[in-house]
Every structure is written in structure tokens, then in C-alpha cells.
Design a protein around this motif. Structure first.
Motif, PDB file in Angstrom:
ATOM      1  N   PHE A   1       0.836  -1.194   0.000  1.00  0.00           N
ATOM      2  CA  PHE A   1       0.000   0.000   0.000  1.00  0.00           C
ATOM      3  C   PHE A   1       0.871   1.244   0.000  1.00  0.00           C
ATOM      4  CE2 PHE A   1      -2.350  -3.396   2.016  1.00  0.00           C
ATOM      5  CZ  PHE A   1      -3.608  -3.312   1.432  1.00  0.00           C
ATOM      6  N   GLN A   2       0.496   2.209  -0.810  1.00  0.00           N
ATOM      7  CA  GLN A   2       1.156   3.503  -0.778  1.00  0.00           C
ATOM      8  C   GLN A   2       0.540   4.341   0.323  1.00  0.00           C
ATOM      9  OE1 GLN A   2       0.788   5.808  -4.363  1.00  0.00           O
ATOM     10  NE2 GLN A   2       2.248   7.357  -3.690  1.00  0.00           N
ATOM     11  N   LEU A   3       1.384   4.891   1.202  1.00  0.00           N
ATOM     12  CA  LEU A   3       0.911   5.761   2.268  1.00  0.00           C
ATOM     13  C   LEU A   3       0.961   7.202   1.784  1.00  0.00           C
ATOM     14  CD1 LEU A   3       2.771   4.155   5.312  1.00  0.00           C
ATOM     15  CD2 LEU A   3       0.474   3.674   4.477  1.00  0.00           C
ATOM     16  N   MET A   4      -0.158   7.896   1.909  1.00  0.00           N
ATOM     17  CA  MET A   4      -0.235   9.290   1.482  1.00  0.00           C
ATOM     18  C   MET A   4       0.204  10.168   2.648  1.00  0.00           C
ATOM     19  SD  MET A   4      -1.122   8.440  -1.444  1.00  0.00           S
ATOM     20  CE  MET A   4      -1.270  10.076  -2.142  1.00  0.00           C
ATOM     21  N   VAL A   5       1.487  10.502   2.659  1.00  0.00           N
ATOM     22  CA  VAL A   5       2.104  11.230   3.765  1.00  0.00           C
ATOM     23  C   VAL A   5       2.729  12.510   3.233  1.00  0.00           C
ATOM     24  CG1 VAL A   5       3.859  11.129   5.577  1.00  0.00           C
ATOM     25  CG2 VAL A   5       2.561   9.077   4.983  1.00  0.00           C
ATOM     26  N   GLU A   6       2.523  13.608   3.937  1.00  0.00           N
ATOM     27  CA  GLU A   6       3.134  14.876   3.547  1.00  0.00           C
ATOM     28  C   GLU A   6       4.585  14.933   4.007  1.00  0.00           C
ATOM     29  OE1 GLU A   6       0.926  18.198   4.869  1.00  0.00           O
ATOM     30  OE2 GLU A   6      -0.881  17.699   3.727  1.00  0.00           O
ATOM     31  N   HIS A   7       5.464  15.426   3.128  1.00  0.00           N
ATOM     32  CA  HIS A   7       6.874  15.580   3.434  1.00  0.00           C
ATOM     33  C   HIS A   7       7.251  17.062   3.430  1.00  0.00           C
ATOM     34  CE1 HIS A   7       8.561  11.409   3.278  1.00  0.00           C
ATOM     35  NE2 HIS A   7       7.390  11.182   2.706  1.00  0.00           N
ATOM     36  N   PRO A   8       8.279  17.449   4.174  1.00  0.00           N
ATOM     37  CA  PRO A   8       8.761  18.836   4.120  1.00  0.00           C
ATOM     38  C   PRO A   8       9.173  19.218   2.699  1.00  0.00           C
ATOM     39  CG  PRO A   8       9.775  17.644   5.944  1.00  0.00           C
ATOM     40  CD  PRO A   8       9.041  16.635   5.119  1.00  0.00           C
ATOM     41  N   LEU A   9       9.122  20.510   2.391  1.00  0.00           N
ATOM     42  CA  LEU A   9       9.448  20.971   1.043  1.00  0.00           C
ATOM     43  C   LEU A   9      10.883  20.635   0.664  1.00  0.00           C
ATOM     44  CD1 LEU A   9       7.683  24.473   0.979  1.00  0.00           C
ATOM     45  CD2 LEU A   9       6.930  22.336  -0.082  1.00  0.00           C
ATOM     46  N   GLU A  10      11.784  20.619   1.659  1.00  0.00           N
ATOM     47  CA  GLU A  10      13.186  20.332   1.339  1.00  0.00           C
ATOM     48  C   GLU A  10      13.397  18.902   0.852  1.00  0.00           C
ATOM     49  OE1 GLU A  10      12.768  20.511   5.918  1.00  0.00           O
ATOM     50  OE2 GLU A  10      12.081  21.627   4.155  1.00  0.00           O
ATOM     51  N   ASP A  11      12.444  18.009   1.129  1.00  0.00           N
ATOM     52  CA  ASP A  11      12.569  16.630   0.651  1.00  0.00           C
ATOM     53  C   ASP A  11      12.459  16.540  -0.870  1.00  0.00           C
ATOM     54  OD1 ASP A  11      12.894  15.842   3.210  1.00  0.00           O
ATOM     55  OD2 ASP A  11      11.022  14.719   3.395  1.00  0.00           O
ATOM     56  N   ASP A  12      11.845  17.575  -1.487  1.00  0.00           N
ATOM     57  CA  ASP A  12      11.692  17.537  -2.937  1.00  0.00           C
ATOM     58  C   ASP A  12      13.033  17.642  -3.657  1.00  0.00           C
ATOM     59  OD1 ASP A  12       8.971  17.363  -2.616  1.00  0.00           O
ATOM     60  OD2 ASP A  12       8.626  19.525  -2.835  1.00  0.00           O
ATOM     61  N   ALA A  13      14.023  18.188  -2.975  1.00  0.00           N
ATOM     62  CA  ALA A  13      15.336  18.353  -3.592  1.00  0.00           C
ATOM     63  C   ALA A  13      16.232  17.131  -3.393  1.00  0.00           C
ATOM     64  CB  ALA A  13      16.031  19.596  -3.029  1.00  0.00           C
ATOM     65  N   VAL A  14      15.743  16.145  -2.656  1.00  0.00           N
ATOM     66  CA  VAL A  14      16.540  14.952  -2.351  1.00  0.00           C
ATOM     67  C   VAL A  14      16.348  13.905  -3.442  1.00  0.00           C
ATOM     68  CG1 VAL A  14      16.893  13.073  -0.705  1.00  0.00           C
ATOM     69  CG2 VAL A  14      16.365  15.379   0.121  1.00  0.00           C
ATOM     70  N   ASP A  15      17.441  13.311  -3.884  1.00  0.00           N
ATOM     71  CA  ASP A  15      17.375  12.180  -4.807  1.00  0.00           C
ATOM     72  C   ASP A  15      17.265  10.913  -3.960  1.00  0.00           C
ATOM     73  OD1 ASP A  15      17.566  10.235  -6.706  1.00  0.00           O
ATOM     74  OD2 ASP A  15      19.399  10.999  -7.646  1.00  0.00           O
ATOM     75  N   TRP A  16      16.049  10.426  -3.799  1.00  0.00           N
ATOM     76  CA  TRP A  16      15.804   9.316  -2.884  1.00  0.00           C
ATOM     77  C   TRP A  16      16.423   8.010  -3.367  1.00  0.00           C
ATOM     78  CZ3 TRP A  16      13.551   9.954   1.850  1.00  0.00           C
ATOM     79  CH2 TRP A  16      12.993  11.210   2.103  1.00  0.00           C
ATOM     80  N   THR A  17      16.778   7.935  -4.625  1.00  0.00           N
ATOM     81  CA  THR A  17      17.424   6.714  -5.125  1.00  0.00           C
ATOM     82  C   THR A  17      18.890   6.639  -4.714  1.00  0.00           C
ATOM     83  OG1 THR A  17      18.056   7.734  -7.237  1.00  0.00           O
ATOM     84  CG2 THR A  17      15.884   6.687  -7.118  1.00  0.00           C
ATOM     85  N   LYS A  18      19.469   7.770  -4.262  1.00  0.00           N
ATOM     86  CA  LYS A  18      20.886   7.809  -3.916  1.00  0.00           C
ATOM     87  C   LYS A  18      21.150   7.680  -2.422  1.00  0.00           C
ATOM     88  CE  LYS A  18      21.948   8.609  -8.216  1.00  0.00           C
ATOM     89  NZ  LYS A  18      22.541   7.530  -9.054  1.00  0.00           N
ATOM     90  N   ILE A  19      20.098   7.588  -1.629  1.00  0.00           N
ATOM     91  CA  ILE A  19      20.260   7.480  -0.177  1.00  0.00           C
ATOM     92  C   ILE A  19      20.869   6.127   0.169  1.00  0.00           C
ATOM     93  CG2 ILE A  19      19.008   7.350   2.018  1.00  0.00           C
ATOM     94  CD1 ILE A  19      16.994   9.299   0.864  1.00  0.00           C
ATOM     95  N   GLU A  20      21.790   6.129   1.114  1.00  0.00           N
ATOM     96  CA  GLU A  20      22.392   4.874   1.570  1.00  0.00           C
ATOM     97  C   GLU A  20      21.574   4.300   2.723  1.00  0.00           C
ATOM     98  OE1 GLU A  20      26.215   4.378   4.003  1.00  0.00           O
ATOM     99  OE2 GLU A  20      26.851   3.881   1.959  1.00  0.00           O
ATOM    100  N   PRO A  21      21.245   3.009   2.692  1.00  0.00           N
ATOM    101  CA  PRO A  21      20.504   2.415   3.811  1.00  0.00           C
ATOM    102  C   PRO A  21      21.276   2.598   5.117  1.00  0.00           C
ATOM    103  CG  PRO A  21      20.592   0.914   1.944  1.00  0.00           C
ATOM    104  CD  PRO A  21      21.532   2.037   1.629  1.00  0.00           C
ATOM    105  N   SER A  22      20.608   3.149   6.126  1.00  0.00           N
ATOM    106  CA  SER A  22      21.274   3.419   7.393  1.00  0.00           C
ATOM    107  C   SER A  22      20.242   3.598   8.488  1.00  0.00           C
ATOM    108  CB  SER A  22      22.149   4.675   7.293  1.00  0.00           C
ATOM    109  OG  SER A  22      21.343   5.814   7.029  1.00  0.00           O
TER     110      SER A  22
END
Length: 350
Positions: A268-289
Motif C-alpha cells: 500500500f502507498q501511504l499518502m504522507v506529507e513531506h517537508p518541502l526540502e525533501d523535494d530536492a533529495v534524490d531518494w534513489t541515492k540514499i544509503e541504507p542506514s
């Protein structure tokens, strides 16, 4: 009938993503060949090893020794090429490149069954649920590879560490950036984030597990007591998981065995609001941590499953110093009394 998924969680609006879900009937287009007799190929999932698809469940391993199997989600790009049967037994692949999941916030509901003829501590080894960069790579960790990138939830049914205080079956979580190795001899204790005991084997009723990842928080819940309600198992903040990974399930047996069945996996996709600064993040490049993760060597057994206490704060240091000072004072007083009595005895003797 079970309630809708939204009624089983905290009320966030959720949407089923069928392209990342496994549900009955497990059937494929007529143009897709079967991997082998008794199996049916599926358009959105690849499977390997001992995995067998039936009309009622996907069996990752039969109740036989030294077997391993897995099933992995694969979303085919529109207009992709045809199908082919891979030369590796038990594996069906599409000629196109698999498309991973790009959801930032999601919840996975898994309907499963672990059962077999083995009685007390004569069964194993367990089942693993994955959200990882790698897929379809067999290995020693419940039928899948070690040193993975991503998230693993282990449903471990056999205690390899005889000295452990944990009660099995045991559910645990692990986040890996490819540098950590799962230690079977210690049942993954050194790399475990948190865990809980759950009676998941040989139940006569349905057993479910839910994995929620939203805004850096990982939550694992179980519904295995036939109460039709979720029970908290794991709740960890500060978890960073990238998008662009694949969902899968695997299982393995050794000298001991069990049937490991997947009935459904619903994302299921969760419809969650994120801060505006998250739009500038490349989520595919995040390292699992995990930002709150202590060193694996700091893990200690705790029958409640709480392996990670917080770091030593100023208040804790003060209490430790105070206890040490009181200990020194007590020792000094006792030593003075003993010395005085010895002096008095010596005077009487002379």
C-alpha cells in the motif's frame, strides 16, 4: 472477512499497488510458459530454487532438508519484450529490465504460513522478507544473499545460539548498506535493530505480518493470535531507505525443515506529507542506514527483545560516578573499622 487495511493501521489514506502485490489467483497470460511441471509463471513476480506456485499459496520451501527458494517482485515496463524460460531450473524471467518500487512511504501486508512435521526445536530455518537493491540472488541468509543493501525482516524459527535468552520463533529487523554480514551462529544478534517473540509456526489460523516505512520510521506488526488485530513488534525511528529497491521473500532449510508458504503480499502507498526540502533529495541515492544505531558489538541479549539502550548521557555519567564514589567511601569506612579493631586486639595481646 478481515477489515480493510486502513482499519488495521493508524488511519492514513492508503492505496493498494497491484503491480507490487502478490494475490490469488496466481495466474499468468497464456503466452507465459510454466517454469516446470506443477508451477505457474506470474507476470509480476520471478521465483527461483525450490519455490512452487499452487492455486492456494506460493511454497518457498517444502518440508525437506537443504532446500531454498525465493520470490521477487518485477514490474515490467510497458512495451517490453516477450517471455522466456531461463535455463536455471525453477526461474522464469522476462526479457525486459525489472522495474523497482519508487514509493517513499509504504506498508506491506504479508499473509504467510510456516508449518511442518517437526516438533519442539526440530524444525527450521525460517522465512525472510526483503526490500533490497539485489534480487534473485541465492545465498546463506534464509535462502538469499548476504551483505545486501536495504531492509530485511527475519522470521527465525530455530535458535542456533544455545546460550541465547530469546524465545523462538523470533522476528527481527536488519538494515544493511552491504558492509554487514548476518551471523547465523548468533541468530543475527550483532546486526539486529530490534525484535520480538511471536508464535508463528503450526498455527491452525491465519498469520499476518505488516511492515510500515514512513518518514524514516520502521514499524513491524503481527496478527498471529487469531484476534484480528495488529500487535506491535518493532518500532524504530531514524531509518533511511532509498527508493528504487525490490520486494521479495525467501526461505531456507538445513538439517531441519519446514514448509514456508506465502499466501499474499499486498503493498500500500501511504499518502504522507513531506517537508518541502525533501523535494530536492534524490531518494534513489540514499544509503541504507539507521541514525540511532549503536555499534553491533554493543548488542546484548534481552528476553524482551529490547537490545538497544540509549547512549550514555551526562545524567547517566553522573550517576555512575556517584555510585563509584559511594563504593569507595564504603570500602574506606569498612577498612578503617577493621584496622581499628585489629589495633585494639594487638594492644590487649601485649
Amino acid at each position: 472477512p478481515r477489515p480493510a487495511p486502513a482499519e488495521l493501521t493508524d488511519g492514513n489514506s492508503e492505496h493498494l499497488k497491484r503491480e507490487h502485490s502478490l494475490m490469488k489467483p496466481y495466474q499468468a497470460p497464456l503466452s507465459v510458459p510454466a517454469a516446470r511441471a506443477g508451477s505457474a509463471a506470474m507476470p509480476l513476480w520471478d521465483f527461483q530454487g525450490s519455490t512452487m506456485v499452487t492455486s492456494q499459496y506460493v511454497r518457498l520451501t517444502p518440508d525437506e532438508r537443504s532446500r531454498e527458494g525465493s520470490i521477487w517482485n518485477r514490474v515490467v515496463s510497458p512495451g517490453a519484450g516477450g517471455w522466456r524460460a531461463a535455463p536455471r531450473a525453477g526461474l522464469t524471467l522476462c526479457c525486459s529490465v525489472p522495474q523497482p518500487c519508487f514509493l517513499k512511504d509504504w506498508e506491506l501486508h504479508v499473509h504467510f504460513k510456516i508449518h511442518g512435521a517437526g516438533k519442539k526445536n526440530l524444525h527450521g530455518d525460517g522465512l525472510a522478507l526483503w526490500y533490497t537493491q539485489e534480487r534473485l540472488v541465492p545465498g546463506p541468509v534464509f535462502g538469499s544473499r548476504d551483505n545486501f543493501h536495504g531492509l530485511a525482516i527475519f522470521l527465525d524459527t530455530y535458535p542456533n545460539d544455545e546460550a541465547t535468552e530469546r524465545v523462538f520463533p523470533y522476528i527481527s529487523a536488519m538494515v544493511n548498506n552491504g558492509s554487514l554480514t548476518y551471523d547465523h551462529s548468533k541468530d543475527g544478534r550483532w546486526t539486529e535493530l530490534a525484535g520480538c517473540t511471536a508464535e508463528i509456526r503450526n498455527q491452525n489460523h491465519d498469520t499476518f505480518l505488516a511492515i510500515r516505512y514512513s518518514r524514516g520510521r520502521l514499524t513491524v506488526m503481527t496478527d498471529v493470535e487469531d484476534k484480528n488485530e495488529w500487535k506491535n513488534c518493532i518500532d524504530i525511528a531514524g531509518v533511511q531507505l532509498p527508493t528504487g529497491y525490490f520486494f521479495g521473500a525467501s526461505a531456507g532449510t538445513g538439517d531441519l525443515s519446514d514448509n514456508h508458504d506465502i499466501i499474499s503480499m499486498k503493498l500500500f502507498q501511504l499518502m504522507v506529507e513531506h517537508p518541502l526540502e525533501d523535494d530536492a533529495v534524490d531518494w534513489t541515492k540514499i544509503e541504507p542506514s539507521v541514525s540511532l544505531l549503536k555499534s553491533p558489538k554493543d548488542n546484548v541479549d534481552d528476553p524482551t527483545g529490547n537490545f538497544r539502550s540509549g547512549p550514555l548521557t551526562g545524567w547517566k555519567v553522573f550517576l555512575l560516578l556517584l555510585c563509584a564514589l559511594l563504593g569507595i567511601i564504603v570500602c574506606a569506612v569498612v577498612g578503617a573499622v577493621v584496622f581499628q579493631k585489629r589495633q585494639e586486639r594487638n594492644k590487649r595481646f601485649y
